[in-house]
Design a protein around this motif. Structure first.
Motif, PDB file in Angstrom:
ATOM      1  N   UNK A 275      27.400 -14.356  26.718  1.00 47.02           N
ATOM      2  CA  UNK A 275      28.858 -14.386  26.576  1.00 47.02           C
ATOM      3  C   UNK A 275      29.127 -14.629  25.088  1.00 47.02           C
ATOM      4  N   UNK A 276      29.286 -13.547  24.366  1.00 46.30           N
ATOM      5  CA  UNK A 276      29.263 -13.582  22.905  1.00 46.30           C
ATOM      6  C   UNK A 276      30.668 -13.743  22.337  1.00 46.30           C
ATOM      7  N   UNK A 277      30.779 -14.542  21.284  1.00 51.63           N
ATOM      8  CA  UNK A 277      32.030 -14.681  20.557  1.00 51.63           C
ATOM      9  C   UNK A 277      31.754 -14.550  19.064  1.00 51.63           C
ATOM     10  N   UNK A 278      32.772 -14.137  18.329  1.00 54.69           N
ATOM     11  CA  UNK A 278      32.637 -13.955  16.883  1.00 54.69           C
ATOM     12  C   UNK A 278      32.866 -15.280  16.182  1.00 54.69           C
TER      13      UNK A 278
ATOM     14  N   UNK B 232      33.734  -8.518  31.753  1.00 57.70           N
ATOM     15  CA  UNK B 232      33.508  -9.883  32.230  1.00 57.70           C
ATOM     16  C   UNK B 232      34.780 -10.684  32.044  1.00 57.70           C
ATOM     17  N   UNK B 233      35.081 -11.557  33.012  1.00 59.75           N
ATOM     18  CA  UNK B 233      36.240 -12.438  32.834  1.00 59.75           C
ATOM     19  C   UNK B 233      35.969 -13.782  33.493  1.00 59.75           C
ATOM     20  N   UNK B 234      36.671 -14.801  33.002  1.00 58.15           N
ATOM     21  CA  UNK B 234      36.478 -16.158  33.485  1.00 58.15           C
ATOM     22  C   UNK B 234      37.527 -16.462  34.540  1.00 58.15           C
ATOM     23  N   UNK B 235      37.091 -16.855  35.731  1.00 50.72           N
ATOM     24  CA  UNK B 235      38.022 -17.129  36.827  1.00 50.72           C
ATOM     25  C   UNK B 235      37.447 -18.204  37.730  1.00 50.72           C
ATOM     26  N   UNK B 236      38.280 -19.171  38.088  1.00 51.92           N
ATOM     27  CA  UNK B 236      37.903 -20.259  39.017  1.00 51.92           C
ATOM     28  C   UNK B 236      36.631 -20.967  38.570  1.00 51.92           C
ATOM     29  N   UNK B 237      36.531 -21.209  37.265  1.00 54.42           N
ATOM     30  CA  UNK B 237      35.407 -21.981  36.754  1.00 54.42           C
ATOM     31  C   UNK B 237      34.117 -21.224  36.583  1.00 54.42           C
ATOM     32  N   UNK B 238      34.146 -19.908  36.692  1.00 57.20           N
ATOM     33  CA  UNK B 238      32.919 -19.141  36.521  1.00 57.20           C
ATOM     34  C   UNK B 238      33.212 -17.759  35.950  1.00 57.20           C
TER      35      UNK B 238
END
Length: 457
Positions: A71-74, A184-190
């Motif tokens: 899960x990459x971020x700049x 990919x997306x973040x939902x309900x803690x995962x």
């Protein structure tokens, strides 16, 4: 004979110490639960060596990953001073030297203990692809110079190479769909794969080339235009194609070459330009490109007094005349034969940006007209699909070039690290344990004091 009061106090204190100590142990051992500490952060460095400039990007991701993909971020972007590395043909060592300032900035951000495990890659795009065609030894010397600089730095150097146009386009497609939350997306803690999503296409207009990438509705007809990925447990197959010599700088160079070739007066005005150009334009630098060719297809001796932003109709005609690029018949990548599979209706993101905008002011009119002709005549978009095209430099605060897509794909090759497991208590249980620990210590000290007082008697 009964025990004395000293004996009774001593025994009571020992009993209290034993009871409180046993209670403390029960709280610590029995009431503890397993917890996982956050994963360590991994870092990666990517150099984007474009035709007009070079940029450095630092990315980070949790070491445990999600379904084998990070899960990459700049974390950092740095614009390297000077032109693209393809410009250092006369002194290749300067190409390597130019990278050092931004590399030092990146290493200052990354913890020193992780420098040697930080993957670092330099990808050169269309500018170096053109140089490699024109003079392969010069291109090798430049890549050797930048490789030496990066090999001598305290990083895990993964190489410096010229990216194929298809790779550049495909990685760009990954980037834009990732930052828009389509992969990919973040939902309900995962982290989950979005159930309802519309994958978008990616258009990239660089200085020397242009790319298009999207998921076609039907099968991909030409396997050489297919790119496949596995990201976050899902498989993707996209159409991607790159057109060398159809970048902004290459097209404008052709227009200038035509202008100079057809000029018969001291000062002329091209319908695509704001200002006039001297007839004695230096043709030698223009002809350094393998795709520059002067032609008489335009009659620039007419309408030479057009003022302001030029004549839009004539400008479009001039650009259309360049679409065949007859000078590049011997260069397959330079022939724009149209997209094998015209894009379907849907959202497309165009990544087109140029640092130091002031130097491009004279070319805004020509650039805008070229983009119009490229989308309508080259990529076969229509007026109906025009609203679905968005021109962006960033999305979600992240640059939408190829580098993030490359790093996402790269994380699949880097082993994940398991989360560290510890035993822990809730705050209330921990406080109770502290109270019983203090009580145990006080009882032991009290018993010792009684014993000492008893001995003195």
């Amino acid at each position: 004979m009964g025990r004395s009061w000293k004996e009774r106090v001593f025994i009571a204190l020992l009993g209290i110490a034993a009871a409180s100590g046993l209670t403390m142990l029960i709280l610590i051992l029995v009431k503890a639960t397993d917890v996982f500490l956050p994963a360590d952060t991994k870092f990666g460095i990517v150099f984007d060596a474009g035709s007009s400039h070079t940029s450095l990007f630092v990315y980070q991701w949790p070491a445990n990953k999600e379904k084998d993909t990070g899960v990459v971020s700049q974390a950092l972007t740095c614009q390297i001073e000077g032109p693209g590395i393809a410009s250092y043909t006369s002194d290749p060592t300067q190409a390597g030297e130019s990278l050092k300032s931004c590399l030092e900035e990146a290493l200052a951000l990354i913890p020193q203990t992780q420098h040697q495990e930080t993957p670092t890659f330099l990808g050169a795009t269309a500018g170096m692809r053109l140089l490699s065609r024109k003079n392969s030894s010069q291109a090798r010397d430049i890549l050797a110079a930048v490789s030496q600089t990066l090999s001598n730095s305290p990083v895990d150097f993964w190489g410096a190479k010229i990216l194929a146009g298809q790779d550049e386009g495909a990685f760009g497609w990954i980037t834009i769909n990732y930052v828009l939350g389509m992969l990919l997306k973040y939902s309900s803690g995962q982290w989950i794969l979005p159930e309802e999503r519309t994958l978008v296409g990616a258009l990239d207009l660089g200085g020397a080339s242009t790319q298009i990438s999207f998921v076609p509705q039907g099968p991909i007809l030409d396997q050489s235009t297919q790119a496949t990925f596995r990201l976050y447990g899902a498989n993707y197959s996209i159409y991607t194609h790159s057109y060398l010599c159809f970048g902004r700088d290459q097209v404008l160079t052709r227009l200038l070459a035509q202008l100079a070739q057809n000029s018969s007066v001291a000062l002329v005005r091209h319908p695509c330009y704001h200002s006039g150009y001297q007839a004695t334009l230096p043709l030698a630098p223009l002809h350094e490109s393998p795709c520059v060719h002067t032609t008489d297809s335009l009659n620039l001796t007419q309408n030479l007094t057009v003022e302001g932003i030029g004549n839009p109709g004539e400008c479009v005609a001039a650009l259309r005349s360049l679409f065949n690029f007859s000078s590049c018949k011997d260069q397959e990548d330079c022939a724009f034969n149209g997209v094998y599979q015209p894009p379907v209706h849907g959202q497309f993101y165009v990544e087109a940006s140029y640092p130091g905008q002031e130097r491009w002011l004279r070319d805004y009119c020509a650039s805008g007209m070229y983009i119009l002709v490229l989308l309508l005549e080259g990529y076969k978009f229509s007026e109906e699909t025009w609203p679905s095209i968005q021109f962006q430099k960033q999305a979600g605060g992240v640059d939408i070039g190829w580098t993030l897509g490359y790093m996402l794909n790269l994380t699949g090759m880097i082993p994940a690290e398991a989360l560290t497991q510890w035993r822990a208590q809730s705050y209330s249980i921990w406080m109770a344990g502290v109270v019983f620990a203090v009580l145990t210590l006080v009882a032991i000290l009290g018993a010792a004091a009684v014993q000492l007082f008893w001995t003195q008697d």
